[in-house]
Motif scaffolding. Sequence first.
Motif, PDB file in Angstrom:
ATOM      1  N   LEU A 100       0.832  -1.203   0.000  1.00 20.50           N
ATOM      2  CA  LEU A 100       0.000   0.000   0.000  1.00 20.50           C
ATOM      3  C   LEU A 100       0.867   1.253   0.000  1.00 20.50           C
ATOM      4  O   LEU A 100       0.545   2.244  -0.678  1.00 20.50           O
ATOM      5  N   ALA A 101       1.985   1.209   0.726  1.00 16.51           N
ATOM      6  CA  ALA A 101       2.895   2.357   0.748  1.00 16.51           C
ATOM      7  C   ALA A 101       3.421   2.658  -0.649  1.00 16.51           C
ATOM      8  O   ALA A 101       3.552   3.822  -1.049  1.00 16.51           O
ATOM      9  N   SER A 102       3.727   1.612  -1.425  1.00 15.46           N
ATOM     10  CA  SER A 102       4.182   1.826  -2.794  1.00 15.46           C
ATOM     11  C   SER A 102       3.069   2.422  -3.652  1.00 15.46           C
ATOM     12  O   SER A 102       3.312   3.293  -4.494  1.00 15.46           O
ATOM     13  N   ASN A 107       5.870  10.705   0.124  1.00 17.40           N
ATOM     14  CA  ASN A 107       7.239  11.098   0.451  1.00 17.40           C
ATOM     15  C   ASN A 107       7.275  11.409   1.945  1.00 17.40           C
ATOM     16  O   ASN A 107       6.756  12.425   2.401  1.00 17.40           O
ATOM     17  N   ALA A 108       7.916  10.516   2.703  1.00 16.83           N
ATOM     18  CA  ALA A 108       7.941  10.654   4.158  1.00 16.83           C
ATOM     19  C   ALA A 108       9.130  11.492   4.602  1.00 16.83           C
ATOM     20  O   ALA A 108       9.892  11.110   5.486  1.00 16.83           O
ATOM     21  N   GLY A 109       9.285  12.653   3.990  1.00 12.51           N
ATOM     22  CA  GLY A 109      10.372  13.551   4.358  1.00 12.51           C
ATOM     23  C   GLY A 109       9.880  14.721   5.171  1.00 12.51           C
ATOM     24  O   GLY A 109      10.322  14.935   6.300  1.00 12.51           O
ATOM     25  N   THR A 143      14.885   4.298   9.237  1.00 15.72           N
ATOM     26  CA  THR A 143      16.003   4.318   8.297  1.00 15.72           C
ATOM     27  C   THR A 143      15.899   3.144   7.332  1.00 15.72           C
ATOM     28  O   THR A 143      14.989   2.310   7.423  1.00 15.72           O
ATOM     29  N   SER A 144      16.870   3.044   6.433  1.00 16.09           N
ATOM     30  CA  SER A 144      16.912   1.924   5.496  1.00 16.09           C
ATOM     31  C   SER A 144      17.457   0.656   6.136  1.00 16.09           C
ATOM     32  O   SER A 144      17.387  -0.419   5.533  1.00 16.09           O
ATOM     33  N   GLY A 145      18.006   0.734   7.312  1.00 12.57           N
ATOM     34  CA  GLY A 145      18.553  -0.432   7.989  1.00 12.57           C
ATOM     35  C   GLY A 145      19.507  -0.003   9.080  1.00 12.57           C
ATOM     36  O   GLY A 145      19.671   1.193   9.369  1.00 12.57           O
ATOM     37  N   ALA A 146      20.175  -0.977   9.705  1.00 15.53           N
ATOM     38  CA  ALA A 146      21.072  -0.660  10.816  1.00 15.53           C
ATOM     39  C   ALA A 146      22.303   0.108  10.360  1.00 15.53           C
ATOM     40  O   ALA A 146      22.895   0.846  11.147  1.00 15.53           O
ATOM     41  N   THR A 147      22.721  -0.049   9.109  1.00 11.45           N
ATOM     42  CA  THR A 147      23.874   0.721   8.645  1.00 11.45           C
ATOM     43  C   THR A 147      23.565   2.210   8.701  1.00 11.45           C
ATOM     44  O   THR A 147      24.337   3.003   9.251  1.00 11.45           O
ATOM     45  N   MET A 148      22.432   2.619   8.130  1.00  9.39           N
ATOM     46  CA  MET A 148      22.059   4.026   8.185  1.00  9.39           C
ATOM     47  C   MET A 148      21.736   4.446   9.614  1.00  9.39           C
ATOM     48  O   MET A 148      22.007   5.589  10.016  1.00  9.39           O
ATOM     49  N   ALA A 149      21.184   3.539  10.412  1.00 10.31           N
ATOM     50  CA  ALA A 149      20.912   3.868  11.811  1.00 10.31           C
ATOM     51  C   ALA A 149      22.216   4.085  12.575  1.00 10.31           C
ATOM     52  O   ALA A 149      22.325   4.996  13.410  1.00 10.31           O
ATOM     53  N   MET A 345      16.453  13.735   2.323  1.00 11.65           N
ATOM     54  CA  MET A 345      15.321  14.655   2.286  1.00 11.65           C
ATOM     55  C   MET A 345      14.060  13.896   1.843  1.00 11.65           C
ATOM     56  O   MET A 345      13.057  13.884   2.542  1.00 11.65           O
ATOM     57  N   SER A 346      14.119  13.267   0.673  1.00  8.28           N
ATOM     58  CA  SER A 346      13.009  12.436   0.216  1.00  8.28           C
ATOM     59  C   SER A 346      13.199  11.025   0.767  1.00  8.28           C
ATOM     60  O   SER A 346      14.301  10.483   0.740  1.00  8.28           O
ATOM     61  N   ARG A 347      12.093  10.436   1.244  1.00  7.66           N
ATOM     62  CA  ARG A 347      12.206   9.152   1.925  1.00  7.66           C
ATOM     63  C   ARG A 347      11.010   8.269   1.589  1.00  7.66           C
ATOM     64  O   ARG A 347       9.875   8.755   1.509  1.00  7.66           O
ATOM     65  N   ARG A 348      11.257   6.988   1.454  1.00  9.03           N
ATOM     66  CA  ARG A 348      10.175   6.025   1.279  1.00  9.03           C
ATOM     67  C   ARG A 348       9.325   5.960   2.551  1.00  9.03           C
ATOM     68  O   ARG A 348       9.832   6.116   3.672  1.00  9.03           O
TER      69      ARG A 348
END
Length: 474
Positions: A100-102, A107-109, A143-149, A345-348
């Motif tokens: 549904l998000a897709s 834009n969750a920014g 975030t996109s995952g633990a790396t970005m976190a 800035m722009s985020r899924r």
Amino acid sequence: MTAPDERTSSPCAEPLRRAHALARAFLASLAERPVSRVPSAEEMAAALDEPLPDNGSDPAAVVDEWFRRAEAGITASPGPRFFGFVTGGVTPAALAGDWLASAIDQNAGLWAGSPAAAQTELVVLRWLRELFRLPSEWTGALTSGATMANLIGLAAARQWAGRQLGFDAAADGLAGQPSINVVASSQIHLSAVKCLGTLGLGRRQVHLVSAPNGPVDLAAMADLLRRIDGPAIIVGNAGEVNSGHFDDLAALADLRDAHPAGAWLHVDGAFGLFASVSPRLAHLTQGIERADSLAADAHKWLNVPYDSGFAFVRDGDLLRQVFAVGAAYVAGGAGWDPCMHVPEMSRRFRGLAAWCALKAFGRAGYRAVVERCVDHAAAFARWVEATPGLALMNPAPLNIVCFRLIRDGLDPVATDRLNRDAVDAIQRDGRAFVTGTIWHGRAAIRAAFDNWQTTSDDVALLQAVVREIATTAA
């Protein structure tokens, strides 16, 4: 009123219908399909590589064509027999939320871009704090995952350290400034090392402290901190990736508090944080509430689709100093702007899948998943210990079992080769999937248990595959 015919009312209808059919068939096959077919790079290139077409194609046919051509390289990683890396599956509610998000493509920014997405993210962050019993005042971000976190938490740590040294790291940069000391376990995850390089703190500049059995050597850490003149960033592990072991987080917080020039405690809790949802496992994360920043994955034990993670920082103002920016064309928001707490800035709209997952499972559901996975790991570890020709490399306190094949009279080099070959053989076999690693300088095999669908029958199948490979291996 008669509903319009979807085939004529929307250009998306037929491609979505076809994608839905492909997805349903794939998900229905997870229990039986080979977990991995291990095609070569040349085979995948031959299947997919082609010049950019001059003319377009029917969208539904395009979806069909890609799946047909790529299927040999699609792993059954969402399924119950994928024990490689630390990979969760996808719960039904999370998958539906992600689809549904897709479709709504928010834009969750900025709040102004989607108040629904921003508010959903705020709710998810509060629910996560409640699920893991973290301080309510902590500021977070999806975030996109633990790396970005990890990047977000360590960026806040860099900002704090710069302030202690008399400069603004985000505004002034690091050129010409005093160096910032980072201390960590020798078992620091490669994602945190990558972040230290990205942030300009230096991959080679981190001071590593031995962790002979998984947890960091606290006496050695204390000795190192005593020799550091100035502020320090301490990186702790909540769930070391090869063994599942935890640093003593409360003791690390004590070392942080005792450091004369001040220190910041960042905890990488990619999967280990989830131990806190279980009363019988929560002791492993004792002291995590005293951290200054925390990173974790949602696409592991939260079992939401890739990619998803989250970060928390105790000092929200400090986090905003790192990432908040302003311009006339982004003014006018009426609420919380997620992009002021993260690099993008722009985020899924990742928050929707997480919201659906948390709402559908609740606290009790996630406790059950975590405890079931840990029980599977414990059962597999006991089987390894009891099986001739196998050796458990380290006790398994959580969900990762590190083991190795052994042979009487085989020297260490040959034994390493035996284990690397065994990993390849298990992956080629296709009934289960494991990954290889190096533990204490020796080749070993890892099995990670964190999929919500895995049953004791799947564990028994993994045992059968390992037994067969161990019996036939040269």
